[in-house]
Design a protein around this motif. Structure first.
Motif, PDB file in Angstrom:
ATOM      1  N   TYR A 375     -55.051  35.253  39.232  1.00  0.00           N
ATOM      2  CA  TYR A 375     -56.400  35.757  39.519  1.00  0.00           C
ATOM      3  C   TYR A 375     -57.498  34.725  39.250  1.00  0.00           C
ATOM      4  O   TYR A 375     -58.669  35.020  39.425  1.00  0.00           O
ATOM      5  CB  TYR A 375     -56.680  37.031  38.696  1.00  0.00           C
ATOM      6  CG  TYR A 375     -55.898  38.213  39.189  1.00  0.00           C
ATOM      7  CD1 TYR A 375     -56.373  38.974  40.268  1.00  0.00           C
ATOM      8  CD2 TYR A 375     -54.670  38.551  38.627  1.00  0.00           C
ATOM      9  CE1 TYR A 375     -55.641  40.044  40.754  1.00  0.00           C
ATOM     10  CE2 TYR A 375     -53.930  39.617  39.099  1.00  0.00           C
ATOM     11  CZ  TYR A 375     -54.421  40.366  40.162  1.00  0.00           C
ATOM     12  OH  TYR A 375     -53.699  41.417  40.635  1.00  0.00           O
ATOM     13  N   LYS A 380     -63.114  29.470  42.244  1.00  0.00           N
ATOM     14  CA  LYS A 380     -63.734  30.785  42.020  1.00  0.00           C
ATOM     15  C   LYS A 380     -64.287  30.884  40.593  1.00  0.00           C
ATOM     16  O   LYS A 380     -65.375  31.418  40.360  1.00  0.00           O
ATOM     17  CB  LYS A 380     -62.659  31.856  42.271  1.00  0.00           C
ATOM     18  CG  LYS A 380     -63.130  33.280  42.143  1.00  0.00           C
ATOM     19  CD  LYS A 380     -63.877  33.751  43.375  1.00  0.00           C
ATOM     20  CE  LYS A 380     -64.395  35.182  43.169  1.00  0.00           C
ATOM     21  NZ  LYS A 380     -65.307  35.593  44.238  1.00  0.00           N
ATOM     22  N   GLU A 538     -64.846  40.362  36.688  1.00  0.00           N
ATOM     23  CA  GLU A 538     -64.646  41.013  37.971  1.00  0.00           C
ATOM     24  C   GLU A 538     -65.135  40.118  39.110  1.00  0.00           C
ATOM     25  O   GLU A 538     -64.467  39.964  40.132  1.00  0.00           O
ATOM     26  CB  GLU A 538     -65.389  42.353  37.988  1.00  0.00           C
ATOM     27  CG  GLU A 538     -65.008  43.226  39.159  1.00  0.00           C
ATOM     28  CD  GLU A 538     -65.815  44.511  39.205  1.00  0.00           C
ATOM     29  OE1 GLU A 538     -66.890  44.582  38.556  1.00  0.00           O
ATOM     30  OE2 GLU A 538     -65.382  45.449  39.900  1.00  0.00           O
ATOM     31  N   SER A 539     -66.284  39.473  38.894  1.00  0.00           N
ATOM     32  CA  SER A 539     -66.834  38.657  39.980  1.00  0.00           C
ATOM     33  C   SER A 539     -66.311  37.223  39.943  1.00  0.00           C
ATOM     34  O   SER A 539     -66.563  36.443  40.848  1.00  0.00           O
ATOM     35  CB  SER A 539     -68.360  38.653  39.904  1.00  0.00           C
ATOM     36  OG  SER A 539     -68.754  38.036  38.703  1.00  0.00           O
ATOM     37  N   THR A 541     -62.996  36.487  39.525  1.00  0.00           N
ATOM     38  CA  THR A 541     -61.566  36.449  39.811  1.00  0.00           C
ATOM     39  C   THR A 541     -61.285  36.813  41.264  1.00  0.00           C
ATOM     40  O   THR A 541     -62.016  37.591  41.876  1.00  0.00           O
ATOM     41  CB  THR A 541     -60.811  37.441  38.902  1.00  0.00           C
ATOM     42  OG1 THR A 541     -61.500  38.701  38.907  1.00  0.00           O
ATOM     43  CG2 THR A 541     -60.740  36.928  37.473  1.00  0.00           C
ATOM     44  N   ALA A 542     -60.242  36.218  41.809  1.00  0.00           N
ATOM     45  CA  ALA A 542     -59.780  36.540  43.166  1.00  0.00           C
ATOM     46  C   ALA A 542     -58.322  36.114  43.240  1.00  0.00           C
ATOM     47  O   ALA A 542     -58.015  34.928  43.078  1.00  0.00           O
ATOM     48  CB  ALA A 542     -60.599  35.793  44.204  1.00  0.00           C
ATOM     49  N   HIS A 543     -57.418  37.079  43.413  1.00  0.00           N
ATOM     50  CA  HIS A 543     -55.992  36.753  43.437  1.00  0.00           C
ATOM     51  C   HIS A 543     -55.729  35.674  44.480  1.00  0.00           C
ATOM     52  O   HIS A 543     -56.250  35.739  45.598  1.00  0.00           O
ATOM     53  CB  HIS A 543     -55.164  37.997  43.743  1.00  0.00           C
ATOM     54  CG  HIS A 543     -53.704  37.782  43.505  1.00  0.00           C
ATOM     55  ND1 HIS A 543     -52.893  37.155  44.427  1.00  0.00           N
ATOM     56  CD2 HIS A 543     -52.917  38.073  42.439  1.00  0.00           C
ATOM     57  CE1 HIS A 543     -51.662  37.089  43.941  1.00  0.00           C
ATOM     58  NE2 HIS A 543     -51.650  37.636  42.733  1.00  0.00           N
ATOM     59  N   THR A 546     -54.025  37.530  47.555  1.00  0.00           N
ATOM     60  CA  THR A 546     -54.675  38.696  48.167  1.00  0.00           C
ATOM     61  C   THR A 546     -56.202  38.610  48.137  1.00  0.00           C
ATOM     62  O   THR A 546     -56.880  39.344  48.852  1.00  0.00           O
ATOM     63  CB  THR A 546     -54.274  39.984  47.427  1.00  0.00           C
ATOM     64  OG1 THR A 546     -54.800  39.905  46.081  1.00  0.00           O
ATOM     65  CG2 THR A 546     -52.765  40.143  47.363  1.00  0.00           C
ATOM     66  N   GLY A 547     -56.754  37.765  47.296  1.00  0.00           N
ATOM     67  CA  GLY A 547     -58.215  37.675  47.179  1.00  0.00           C
ATOM     68  C   GLY A 547     -58.823  38.798  46.369  1.00  0.00           C
ATOM     69  O   GLY A 547     -60.039  38.852  46.185  1.00  0.00           O
ATOM     70  N   LYS A 548     -57.987  39.705  45.850  1.00  0.00           N
ATOM     71  CA  LYS A 548     -58.512  40.854  45.093  1.00  0.00           C
ATOM     72  C   LYS A 548     -58.940  40.456  43.683  1.00  0.00           C
ATOM     73  O   LYS A 548     -58.306  39.614  43.055  1.00  0.00           O
ATOM     74  CB  LYS A 548     -57.433  41.938  44.993  1.00  0.00           C
ATOM     75  CG  LYS A 548     -57.108  42.612  46.300  1.00  0.00           C
ATOM     76  CD  LYS A 548     -56.744  44.090  46.047  1.00  0.00           C
ATOM     77  CE  LYS A 548     -56.669  44.882  47.340  1.00  0.00           C
ATOM     78  NZ  LYS A 548     -55.368  44.742  48.026  1.00  0.00           N
ATOM     79  N   PRO A 549     -60.011  41.080  43.170  1.00  0.00           N
ATOM     80  CA  PRO A 549     -60.407  40.778  41.785  1.00  0.00           C
ATOM     81  C   PRO A 549     -59.397  41.312  40.779  1.00  0.00           C
ATOM     82  O   PRO A 549     -58.547  42.139  41.114  1.00  0.00           O
ATOM     83  CB  PRO A 549     -61.756  41.474  41.625  1.00  0.00           C
ATOM     84  CG  PRO A 549     -61.776  42.534  42.664  1.00  0.00           C
ATOM     85  CD  PRO A 549     -60.927  42.051  43.799  1.00  0.00           C
ATOM     86  N   PRO A 551     -57.426  43.410  38.314  1.00  0.00           N
ATOM     87  CA  PRO A 551     -57.402  44.865  38.135  1.00  0.00           C
ATOM     88  C   PRO A 551     -57.917  45.239  36.742  1.00  0.00           C
ATOM     89  O   PRO A 551     -57.614  44.549  35.768  1.00  0.00           O
ATOM     90  CB  PRO A 551     -55.918  45.236  38.263  1.00  0.00           C
ATOM     91  CG  PRO A 551     -55.230  44.027  38.785  1.00  0.00           C
ATOM     92  CD  PRO A 551     -56.075  42.845  38.443  1.00  0.00           C
TER      93      PRO A 551
END
Ligand SMILES: [Zn+2]
Length: 708
Positions: A375, A380, A538-539, A541-543, A546-549, A551
Motif C-alpha cells: 500500500y 504516493k 488514507e490519502s 496509500t494506494a495498493h 489495485t490502487g486502493k487505499p 483498508p
C-alpha cells in the motif's frame, strides 16, 4: 607584524569542482578523488589566514570585522569538506575513501585548534563586553554566547598550572572510550556457539538458519554457528523453541566484557570493562570539578535544554513511576500467556521473555508486513508527505533538477506562497553498494544573511536506505516501502524542515545549528505522529496493483500492535537513562574508588524494574552509548525529546477536536514560527513555551504510548 594578503586560488584551482561551486550548488558527479587534497589544502590555508587576521591586534572586535570574515572562510572549508564526507557516505569508492582519510586529520586538527585558540577567545570576549554587542540581533548574540561557552568548556579559563592535567584527562578519556568499545566488540566476536543438529533450531526463521550456516562455513565449522552480534543473537532469543539454547546464549550475552564473561575461563580477562568504567567516571568527575561544576552530569547540561541535575532526575523518576504499573500489567499478561500457552516450567525466566513476547504478538496482532507494504508506493508516500507539509507550513515542494551524485537521487525546491524558492533538498532513497546504512538528514548549506544583504538559502540532504525497486518479468515495479520506512522518511523530513524553514540569518544558530541536543529530535519525532493518523494514511496509500487505499481494518491492526508491551519497553529505557544519570551525578571522585558501578546499577534496577534481573547480569559493562559514545549523562535525552515532540503534537490533536483535522493550518503556522523558524537562535525551552503557552507535560507521550 608583517601584512600578508589572503591566499588566492590559482587558475588551475579555480576549476577544481570543490572550489568552483563557491557559495552555489556542488556538481557532485564532476568531483574526482584527486581534486580533494589540493582543494582542502587551499581552503585550510584560507581559513588559517582568516583566523590569523581575526586575532591580529589591529582587527576590531566587531561582528563585521571579526565574526563575518571568520565565518566566510570556515564555511567555505566546511562546505567543501561536507560535500566530500557526504560522497564518502553515499558513493564510497576505495580512491575516494583514501583521499578523504588522508585529509581528515588536517581538517579535524584545524577545527579543534579553533576551540583551543586563546587569542580568539579573548577577541570574542572583547566583543561580548563592547558597546557594539548591544546593537547585535538576538541570533548574533547567541552565536557569541555559544562560542564563549564552548571555549570555557574546552578549558580556556583554566590556569596554566591546570591546563596540562586537563589535556591529559581528555587524552585518557579518549583512550578508555576506545578500549571500552574494543572490549565489547572482542567479547562479542569472541563467542561462537555451534549447533550440530538442525532439530535444535526449531522455531528459527529460514533466513536466520541460513545466516548461521553461512557463518559456520566462513569459520570452517560444521553445522550452524551463532555469535553474540545482535543479528545472530536476537533471532535465537525471539524465535528459538529450544529453551536451553536460549538460556546459554542469554547468559553469554549479559556477561560480555565482564569478569563473568566466557573468556574468563580461558584465563584471559582483558575484555573486562569493570575497571575501565570506574576510571572513566573518575576522570569525568575530575574534569567537571576543574571546570567549576559539582559533577559531570551538571557539566553535561551546559549546552542542553534541561536546567539542573535534579530536574532530570525528577523527570526520569516520575516517568518511571507512571510507566511502572503498565510494565507490571505487560509482565502479568506475558506470564499468563506463557503459563497457558507455552508450558514453561518455573514460570518465565529472563531468557524466555523475547520468545514469549513474540509468540504473544503473533497470537494477538499478526498481520503480514509484506501485504502492508503493497500500500506504500514511494511516489504516493512522497505526495502524501509533501501534502502534509504544504497544508501545515504553507510552502510548496516541487521537483527540480539540481546536479546529483547518482541517478536515483531526486532534488526538490521549497517555495513560499509568493512563489519564491526558500530552500532546496535532495532525497537519496535507496540502498546500494558504496552507501552507508541507516537514514539521516545533513545540511549541505545553512541559511545566512550575507554582508551584501543577500540571503543564502539552505540546502539539505535526506538520505534513506529503502529497498530498491525490483524487476518482475523484466518490468521495473513501482518502488514500495514499509510502514517503518514511511516513519523514517517523516522523521528525517522533520529534521529537514527544521533546517530548511529557518528564518535566522546568523549561520551558527540558523536551522539545526546550535540547537540544544536534548531538543534536536523534537521536530523529527513530531513528524512521525502523522504516520499513525488515519486521515493522513488514507490519502497517502494506494495498493501497488489495485490502487486502493489502505483498508481501515489493516490500519487498526498496525495501530493495536504499535504499543505492544510498551510499558516494559519504556521502563527499560528509563532505567538505562536513570543509571546513566546517577552514575554521573551521584559518584564523586572519592566514591568512585570504592563504590562499585554494579551496586548502583542493581539498586536502580531493584527500585524500578519489573522483570527480575539475574545475579549474573552485567549489561552495564556493554553500555557503549555512555562509555564509548557521546551519550554520557545524555541518555535521558531520547525520552526528553519524545516528551516534547508528543506534547507539541498534542496541540494539533486539540485543534483537530475543533476543526476535525490534525492538519490544522493555524497550529502549523504557529509551530513553524515559534519552533522551526527560530532554530538555535533562542533556548529550546523558550521556543516550546512560546508555541504551547506552558511548560512541557509528559501526559501526551503517556497517552500516545498507551501508558495512561
Ligand atoms: Zn533524528
Amino acid at each position: 607584524m608583517t601584512i600578508s594578503s589572503p591566499p588566492k586560488p590559482s587558475t588551475e584551482l579555480q576549476k577544481n569542482p570543490l572550489i568552483s561551486f563557491g557559495g552555489g550548488i556542488a556538481t557532485y558527479s564532476e568531483i574526482k578523488p584527486s581534486d580533494i587534497a589540493p582543494a582542502i589544502e587551499f581552503l585550510l590555508e584560507q581559513a588559517q589566514y582568516a583566523v590569523d587576521q581575526a586575532v591580529n591586534p589591529n582587527t576590531p572586535a566587531r561582528w563585521n570585522d571579526l565574526v563575518e570574515p571568520l565565518e566566510d572562510a570556515t564555511e567555505s572549508l566546511s562546505r567543501s569538506w561536507g560535500v566530500i564526507s557526504h560522497l564518502n557516505s553515499v558513493a564510497d569508492t576505495p580512491e575516494l575513501r583514501s583521499a578523504y582519510g588522508d585529509m581528515m586529520p588536517k581538517v579535524t586538527a584545524f577545527f579543534s585548534s579553533l576551540g583551543q585558540n586563546l587569542a580568539l577567545y579573548q577577541k570574542f570576549k572583547e566583543l561580548s563586553q563592547s558597546d557594539g554587542f548591544s546593537t547585535l540581533n538576538p541570533a548574533q548574540k547567541k552565536v557569541i554566547e555559544n562560542s564563549l561557552r564552548d571555549f570555557r568548556l574546552g578549558g580556556a579559563e583554566l590556569s596554566d598550572a591546570q591546563k596540562p592535567r586537563f589535556a591529559e584527562i581528555q587524552d585518557e578519556q579518549a583512550l578508555l572510550g576506545k578500549a571500552f568499545s574494543d572490549h565489547v566488540l572482542d567479547a562479542t566476536d569472541g563467542f561462537v556457539h555451534v549447533v550440530q543438529d538442525l532439530s535444535d533450531l526449531a522455531g528459527l526463521p529460514e533466513d536466520a538458519i541460513a545466516a548461521a550456516a553461512e557463518l559456520a562455513t566462513q569459520k570452517n565449522l560444521q553445522g550452524w554457528a551463532f555469535t553474540l552480534h545482535f543479528p545472530s543473537y536476537y533471532p535465537v532469543m525471539q524465535y528459538s523453541e529450544n529453551r536451553e539454547l536460549r538460556q546459554m546464549m542469554y547468559e553469554a550475552y549479559v556477561t560480555r566484557a565482564s569478569e563473568l564473561g566466557p573468556q574468563y575461563s580461558k584465563g584471559n580477562i582483558t575484555w573486562d570493562n569493570t575497571q575501565n568504567m570506574l576510571d572513566q567516571l573518575r576522570l569525568r568527575d575530575e574534569e567537571a570539578r576543574m571546570l567549576g561544576f559539582e559533577n559531570f552530569a551538571a557539566l553535561s547540561l551546559a549546552p542542553k535544554m534541561a536546567n539542573s541535575v535534579d530536574e532530570v532526575d525528577l523527570f526520569l523518576t516520575n516517568f518511571a513511576m507512571k510507566a511502572k504499573p503498565f510494565a507490571q500489567k505487560d509482565w502479568r499478561e506475558l506470564c499468563g500467556f506463557a503459563k497457558a500457552e507455552l508450558a514453561l516450567d518455573n514460570g518465565l525466566e529472563p531468557w524466555d521473555v523475547p520468545f514469549a513476547a513474540e509468540c504473544l504478538k503473533q497470537a494477538r496482532y499478526s498481520f503480514s508486513e509484506n501485504e502492508l507494504k503493497q500500500y506504500f508506493p514511494l511516489p504516493k508516500v512522497l505526495d502524501g508527505l509533501f501534502g502534509v507539509i504544504q497544508t501545515l507550513f504553507g510552502v510548496n515542494i516541487e521537483s527540480t533538477n539540481l546536479p546529483t551524485w547518482h541517478a536515483d537521487v531526486q532534488s526538490f525546491s521549497v517555495k513560499n506562497t509568493a512563489g519564491n524558492i526558500v530552500a532546496y533538498f535532495y532525497l537519496d532513497p535507496y540502498a546500494r553498494p558504496g552507501k552507508r546504512g541507516g537514514a539521516w538528514m545533513d545540511d549541505a548549506r545553512g541559511r545566512r544573511e550575507l554582508t551584501n544583504g543577500e540571503i543564502q538559502i539552505p540546502v539539505a540532504y535526506l538520505v534513506c536506505n529503502f529497498a530498491p525497486p525490483v524487476k518482475v518479468d523484466g518490468v521495473l515495479r513501482q518502488p514500495t516501502i514499509t510502514h517503518d520506512d514511511v516513519i523514517t522518511l517523516f522523521h528525517e523530513s522533520g529534521h529537514g524542515l527544521h533546517h530548511l524553514l529557518t528564518q535566522v540569518g546568523a549561520l551558527g544558530v540558523s536551522g539545526i545549528n546550535g540547537v540544544e541536543w536534548d531538543a534536536v529530535e523534537l521536530p523529527s519525532q513530531f513528524m512521525e505522529n502523522f504516520c499513525w493518523e488515519w486521515e493522513v494514511l488514507e490519502s497517502m496509500t494506494a495498493h501497488v496493483e489495485t490502487g486502493k487505499p489502505l483498508p481501515r481494518e489493516l490500519f487498526e491492526k498496525i495501530l493495536a500492535a504499535k504499543n505492544f508491551q510498551n510499558g516494559l519497553m519504556t521502563l527499560r529505557q528509563i532505567v538505562m537513562s536513570l543509571t546513566d544519570w546517577r552514575l554521573h551525578s551521584l559518584f564523586n571522585t572519592k566514591d568512585v574508588q570504592n563504590q562499585s558501578v554494579l551496586d548502583l546499577t542493581r539498586k536502580i534496577a531493584d527500585d524500578f524494574n519489573v522483570i527480575p534481573q539475574p545475579e549474573i547480569s552485567r549489561w552495564i559493562n556493554t553500555f557503549s552509548h555512555i562509555f564509548a559514545g557521546g551519550y554520557a549523562a545524555g541518555y535521558y535525552s531520547y525520552k526528553w525529546a519524545e516528551v516534547l515532540s508528543a506534547d507539541v503534537y498534542a496541540a494539533f490533536e486539540e485543534a483537530a477536536k475543533l476543526s476535525g483535522s490534525v492538519l490544522d493550518a493555524e497550529t502549523g503556522k504557529r509551530y513553524r514560527t515559534e519552533i522551526l523558524e527560530v532554530g538555535g537562535s533562542r533556548p529550546a525551552a523558550e521556543s516550546f513555551k512560546a508555541f504551547r503557552g506552558r511548560e512541557p507535560s509528559i501526559d501526551a507521550l503517556l497517552r500516545h504510548g498507551g501508558l495512561a
